[in-house]
Enzyme design. Structure first.
Site, PDB file in Angstrom:
ATOM      1  N   ASP A 184       0.815  -1.207   0.000  1.00  0.00           N
ATOM      2  CA  ASP A 184       0.000   0.000   0.000  1.00  0.00           C
ATOM      3  C   ASP A 184       0.857   1.270   0.000  1.00  0.00           C
ATOM      4  OD1 ASP A 184      -1.911   1.887   0.245  1.00  0.00           O
ATOM      5  OD2 ASP A 184      -2.536   1.334   2.282  1.00  0.00           O
ATOM      6  N   TYR A 228     -16.854  14.061 -15.537  1.00  0.00           N
ATOM      7  CA  TYR A 228     -15.444  13.949 -15.132  1.00  0.00           C
ATOM      8  C   TYR A 228     -14.929  15.271 -14.541  1.00  0.00           C
ATOM      9  CZ  TYR A 228     -10.726  12.236 -14.752  1.00  0.00           C
ATOM     10  OH  TYR A 228      -9.535  11.843 -14.224  1.00  0.00           O
ATOM     11  N   LYS A 234      -8.789  16.009  -9.017  1.00  0.00           N
ATOM     12  CA  LYS A 234      -7.662  16.435  -9.860  1.00  0.00           C
ATOM     13  C   LYS A 234      -7.308  17.914  -9.592  1.00  0.00           C
ATOM     14  CE  LYS A 234      -6.851  12.554 -11.909  1.00  0.00           C
ATOM     15  NZ  LYS A 234      -5.672  11.793 -11.463  1.00  0.00           N
ATOM     16  N   TYR A 267      -6.085  14.665 -15.398  1.00  0.00           N
ATOM     17  CA  TYR A 267      -6.913  14.644 -16.606  1.00  0.00           C
ATOM     18  C   TYR A 267      -7.928  15.767 -16.534  1.00  0.00           C
ATOM     19  CZ  TYR A 267      -9.774  13.013 -20.487  1.00  0.00           C
ATOM     20  OH  TYR A 267     -10.449  12.935 -21.684  1.00  0.00           O
TER      21      TYR A 267
END
Ligand code: NAI
Length: 402
Positions: free
Chosen positions: A115, A241, A250, A231
């Site tokens: 992890d 998105y 993001k 993105y």
């Protein structure tokens, strides 16, 4: 002992339930050959990639190793073979075959499986850098895509990321690769807790935490660089998105990039958000509605000669922008290799094409469905090459260590 298993593709919706390690090996080889065909460049030499086992992170590792001559450490969360017939995950074998090829090339390639969000992993990697990796790194690539994150300060607390719009429901068509179907889907908006948790998992907090650990341990060279992959995409996908939970996460990268930048000033370092192109990956396949945008976009970009797979995109980004002479920065100081996706004629044609795609015609040459599905099968070692055997020896695979 030999225990032969015949591999065959099994899909559950847009998730692969089987792999062919022979195909994965060839797929890695092909990516290396692509980078080698472009020649060497003056890249980083000691690289740490978080999320190194597939797609964008793997591509960054391959280009820095085989284009720039870098020793690499890769961190990823993958499953090995077990129970006599379960082969494990694609990324498990990507790590192994990448390491084998890199070592044959005289490079160090070390894999850490576990992890990346945990402090234990940070300590283990730092210890390795100090004792066995020359003491310092010159690049950190942050390319994790994960459904959840355990809070490092409180292991009881688990954050879960969701891919949902914000404020309003969105209806659109999605693809089902298992059934080769195009189906209408409505995604309900996220609540505040879902938004906050997605930022915790997919935002920049852990990126900054890695930098804090690495800097404190004094394992960063003067001139150190770090990048995170983001993105933005097209207005055609904003509703689910860029303006949704993932987009907000993001945006959080930008905030942490600024904080990291100020922490790196004393090292003449640089923190960069790289805004990438839409590509076919394990992570992008679970974004609702996104696959239909991809089959339209790829059709248009292929006709223009600008369509790229992750290795093509990262190799170009590293060679010509991050370590090259043609960087494309935007007004927020982000690197924009996604500019090809966003060219106005590409977007106009993609928009037109999306209006023509229906459940009856989406598999025809009107779209790039075939390319999209092949790229997805490739991620799992299928359809890489006709001559690849579908038979694997389980006992041999169990012997392979990351
Ligand atoms: P991927 O699913 O192919 O790879 C994710 C990587 O993260 C794998 O190596 C996986 O093992 C690793 N990982 C996940 N959880 C982990 C954990 N807890 N500890 C250690 N490793 C862990 O994802 P992909 O698509 O390559 O995405 C990478 C980044 O690129 C993401 O930030 C994504 O948002 C971004 N990106 C992706 C685009 C796309 O179209 N796929 C477009 C632009 C940016």
């Amino acid at each position: 002992m030999t225990q032969l298993i015949t591999t065959q593709p099994i899909l559950k919706g847009n998730i692969a339930r089987s792999i062919n390690p022979n195909g994965l090996k060839k797929y890695i080889r092909n990516q290396i050959e692509y980078v080698e065909s472009k020649g060497e460049y003056n890249g980083p030499k000691k690289v740490l990639v978080l999320g190194a086992s597939s797609s964008y992170g793997l591509a960054a590792r391959i280009t820095t190793a085989f284009g720039g001559g870098a020793d690499t450490i890769g961190v990823s969360f993958e499953r090995g073979p077990k129970n006599g017939n379960m082969l494990g995950s694609a990324g498990w074998y990507n790590n192994i075959y990448f390491r084998q090829f890199a070592e044959q090339h005289g490079l160090i390639a070390t894999n850490f499986i576990g992890d990346a969000f945990s402090d234990q992993m940070k300590d283990d990697v730092i210890n390795y850098i100090k004792t066995s990796f020359g003491g310092k790194i010159d690049l950190l690539v942050y390319s994790l895509a994960s459904p959840k994150r355990i809070d490092p300060a409180n292991p009881e607390k688990i954050y879960t990321s969701v891919i949902k719009p914000i404020d309003k429901a969105v209806t659109g068509y999605n693809l089902n690769l298992e059934k080769n179907e195009m189906v209408e889907q409505t995604i309900e908006p996220a609540n505040q807790s879902e938004i906050d948790q997605t930022i915790k998992v997919m935002g920049g907090e852990d990126w900054e935490r890695w930098i804090d650990f690495l800097k404190k341990a004094d394992v960063l060279v003067d001139g150190f660089k770090t990048v995170i992959f983001s993105y933005i995409g097209s207005p055609l996908t904003y509703s689910f998105y860029h303006e949704g939970t993932l987009g907000v996460a993001k945006d959080d990268d930008d905030i942490h990039a600024k904080a990291i930048q100020s922490k790196l000033e004393s090292l003449n370092g640089k923190a960069t958000v790289i805004v990438n192109k839409a590509v076919t990956t394990k992570a992008s396949l679970v974004i609702p509605i996104f696959p239909v945008y991809c089959i339209a976009l790829y059709k248009v970009m292929t006709a223009k000669g600008t369509h790229e797979t992750p290795i093509m995109h990262q190799d170009r980004t590293f060679r010509t922008m991050l370590y090259g002479k043609q960087p494309k920065w935007d007004e927020k100081g982000r690197l924009r290799p996604d500019s090809w996706e966003l060219e106005s004629d590409t977007q106009a044609q993609t928009k037109d094409l999306l209006q023509k795609i229906t459940p009856d015609n989406f598999k025809t040459d009107l779209t790039a469905y075939r390319t999209f599905k092949t790229e997805f099968m490739n991620l799992n070692g299928f359809e890489v090459n006709d001559s690849i055997s579908d038979q694997v020896d389980f006992d041999e695979l169990v012997q392979l260590k990351p």
